[in-house]
Motif scaffolding. Structure first.
Motif, PDB file in Angstrom:
ATOM      1  N   GLU A  98     -13.998  -3.704  18.195  1.00 48.65           N
ATOM      2  CA  GLU A  98     -14.452  -3.602  16.242  1.00 48.65           C
ATOM      3  C   GLU A  98     -13.552  -2.255  15.648  1.00 48.65           C
ATOM      4  O   GLU A  98     -13.771  -1.392  16.362  1.00 48.65           O
ATOM      5  N   GLY A  99     -13.002  -2.538  14.353  1.00 51.25           N
ATOM      6  CA  GLY A  99     -12.127  -1.419  14.400  1.00 51.25           C
ATOM      7  C   GLY A  99     -12.781  -0.471  12.992  1.00 51.25           C
ATOM      8  O   GLY A  99     -13.151  -1.740  12.223  1.00 51.25           O
ATOM      9  N   PRO A 100     -12.138   0.717  12.771  1.00 49.94           N
ATOM     10  CA  PRO A 100     -12.207   1.530  11.747  1.00 49.94           C
ATOM     11  C   PRO A 100     -11.977   0.626  10.364  1.00 49.94           C
ATOM     12  O   PRO A 100     -11.107   0.183   9.913  1.00 49.94           O
ATOM     13  N   THR A 101     -12.417   0.048   9.203  1.00 51.31           N
ATOM     14  CA  THR A 101     -13.022  -0.689   7.546  1.00 51.31           C
ATOM     15  C   THR A 101     -11.790  -0.197   6.957  1.00 51.31           C
ATOM     16  O   THR A 101     -11.242  -0.544   5.999  1.00 51.31           O
ATOM     17  N   ASP A 102     -11.941   1.262   7.566  1.00 44.92           N
ATOM     18  CA  ASP A 102     -11.216   2.062   5.668  1.00 44.92           C
ATOM     19  C   ASP A 102     -10.010   3.300   7.010  1.00 44.92           C
ATOM     20  O   ASP A 102     -10.231   2.787   7.789  1.00 44.92           O
ATOM     21  N   GLY A 103      -9.031   2.973   5.855  1.00 44.46           N
ATOM     22  CA  GLY A 103      -7.844   3.859   6.560  1.00 44.46           C
ATOM     23  C   GLY A 103      -7.418   5.425   5.869  1.00 44.46           C
ATOM     24  O   GLY A 103      -6.679   6.007   5.108  1.00 44.46           O
ATOM     25  N   PHE A 104      -8.953   6.077   6.124  1.00 43.99           N
ATOM     26  CA  PHE A 104      -8.883   7.717   5.954  1.00 43.99           C
ATOM     27  C   PHE A 104      -8.770   7.580   4.105  1.00 43.99           C
ATOM     28  O   PHE A 104      -7.834   8.624   3.442  1.00 43.99           O
ATOM     29  N   SER A 105      -9.327   6.915   3.285  1.00 42.56           N
ATOM     30  CA  SER A 105      -9.844   7.296   2.206  1.00 42.56           C
ATOM     31  C   SER A 105     -10.133   8.022   1.422  1.00 42.56           C
ATOM     32  O   SER A 105      -9.612   7.939  -0.060  1.00 42.56           O
ATOM     33  N   SER A 106     -10.991   9.481   2.145  1.00 44.34           N
ATOM     34  CA  SER A 106     -11.167  10.211   1.417  1.00 44.34           C
ATOM     35  C   SER A 106     -10.092  11.351   1.309  1.00 44.34           C
ATOM     36  O   SER A 106      -8.966  11.244   2.297  1.00 44.34           O
ATOM     37  N   TRP A 107     -10.542  12.033   0.342  1.00 46.90           N
ATOM     38  CA  TRP A 107      -9.335  12.949   0.155  1.00 46.90           C
ATOM     39  C   TRP A 107      -8.909  14.049   0.760  1.00 46.90           C
ATOM     40  O   TRP A 107      -7.829  14.356   0.811  1.00 46.90           O
ATOM     41  N   PHE A 108      -9.353  14.766   1.647  1.00 45.64           N
ATOM     42  CA  PHE A 108      -8.736  15.220   2.752  1.00 45.64           C
ATOM     43  C   PHE A 108      -8.695  15.010   3.661  1.00 45.64           C
ATOM     44  O   PHE A 108      -8.263  15.626   5.020  1.00 45.64           O
ATOM     45  N   GLU A 109      -9.089  14.203   4.367  1.00 44.91           N
ATOM     46  CA  GLU A 109      -8.761  13.159   4.911  1.00 44.91           C
ATOM     47  C   GLU A 109      -7.035  12.885   5.405  1.00 44.91           C
ATOM     48  O   GLU A 109      -6.213  11.889   6.352  1.00 44.91           O
ATOM     49  N   LYS A 110      -5.945  12.755   3.949  1.00 47.25           N
ATOM     50  CA  LYS A 110      -4.633  12.253   3.901  1.00 47.25           C
ATOM     51  C   LYS A 110      -3.668  12.898   4.971  1.00 47.25           C
ATOM     52  O   LYS A 110      -2.870  11.526   5.185  1.00 47.25           O
ATOM     53  N   PRO A 111      -3.995  13.733   5.398  1.00 49.92           N
ATOM     54  CA  PRO A 111      -3.225  14.046   6.134  1.00 49.92           C
ATOM     55  C   PRO A 111      -3.385  13.228   8.198  1.00 49.92           C
ATOM     56  O   PRO A 111      -1.881  13.270   8.900  1.00 49.92           O
ATOM     57  N   LEU A 112      -4.061  12.901   8.147  1.00 47.41           N
ATOM     58  CA  LEU A 112      -4.395  12.388   8.972  1.00 47.41           C
ATOM     59  C   LEU A 112      -3.820  10.653   9.075  1.00 47.41           C
ATOM     60  O   LEU A 112      -3.609   9.485  10.174  1.00 47.41           O
ATOM     61  N   LYS A 113      -2.831  10.013   7.965  1.00 50.19           N
ATOM     62  CA  LYS A 113      -2.587   8.652   7.118  1.00 50.19           C
ATOM     63  C   LYS A 113      -1.470   8.418   8.255  1.00 50.19           C
ATOM     64  O   LYS A 113      -0.360   9.797   8.270  1.00 50.19           O
TER      65      LYS A 113
END
Length: 157
Positions: A98-113
């Motif tokens: 099972e993988g993550p369903t979202d791709g770092f969608s929060s504003w603070f997660e942008k650097p991880l994309k």
């Protein structure tokens, strides 16, 4: 008069060079990063995963473009397990593909994309995800790279 004019020109030239020199100094020293690399806070949040060998993570309390930090603490990112640790965890707990369903969608997660392992084969143990007492954790593990992707709300309780 000529001496004063040279002083003014010298000060002006110095002021023009300051921003460029400061920027080069910042880049050379690597003082501003978009993510954290220290593993100690993660080892406190996820003691079962310790020790960790390296990490890239962000926090909802990091400064952002909006200027208002989040009232709740969320940490999100990637960490590398020490060799053999994932094998120990998979032997002791039930895992599913099972993988993550979202791709770092929060504003603070942008650097991880775009960060993290290439072509990960995520597995997850719902036993290791913690829910209740005001905090929630989601952990996904890539068997090929011994990487854990994590998302945790109020990880310290």
């Amino acid at each position: 008069m000529a001496l004063e004019r040279r002083k003014v020109l010298g000060i002006g030239a110095g002021l023009a060079v300051l921003p460029a020199g400061w920027a080069l100094h910042q880049v050379a020293n690597g003082t501003k990063r978009d993510w954290h690399t220290d593993t100690a806070p993660l080892e406190r949040a996820f003691p079962l995963l310790s020790p960790l060998s390296d990490a890239k993570w962000v926090s909802s309390r990091d400064s952002d473009d909006r200027g208002i930090p989040s009232p709740e603490l969320v940490i999100s990112g990637f960490a590398r397990l020490t060799p053999g640790r994932l094998a120990e965890l998979t032997a002791a707990h039930a895992f599913v593909s099972e993988g993550p369903t979202d791709g770092f969608s929060s504003w603070f997660e942008k650097p991880l994309k775009g960060e993290g392992p290439e072509n990960p084969q995520w597995v997850r143990s719902h036993e290791l995800d913690r829910d209740g007492s005001g905090y929630s954790t989601k952990l996904w593990f890539d068997r090929r790279s011994d990487t854990v992707r994590f998302w945790a709300l109020n990880p310290y309780g």
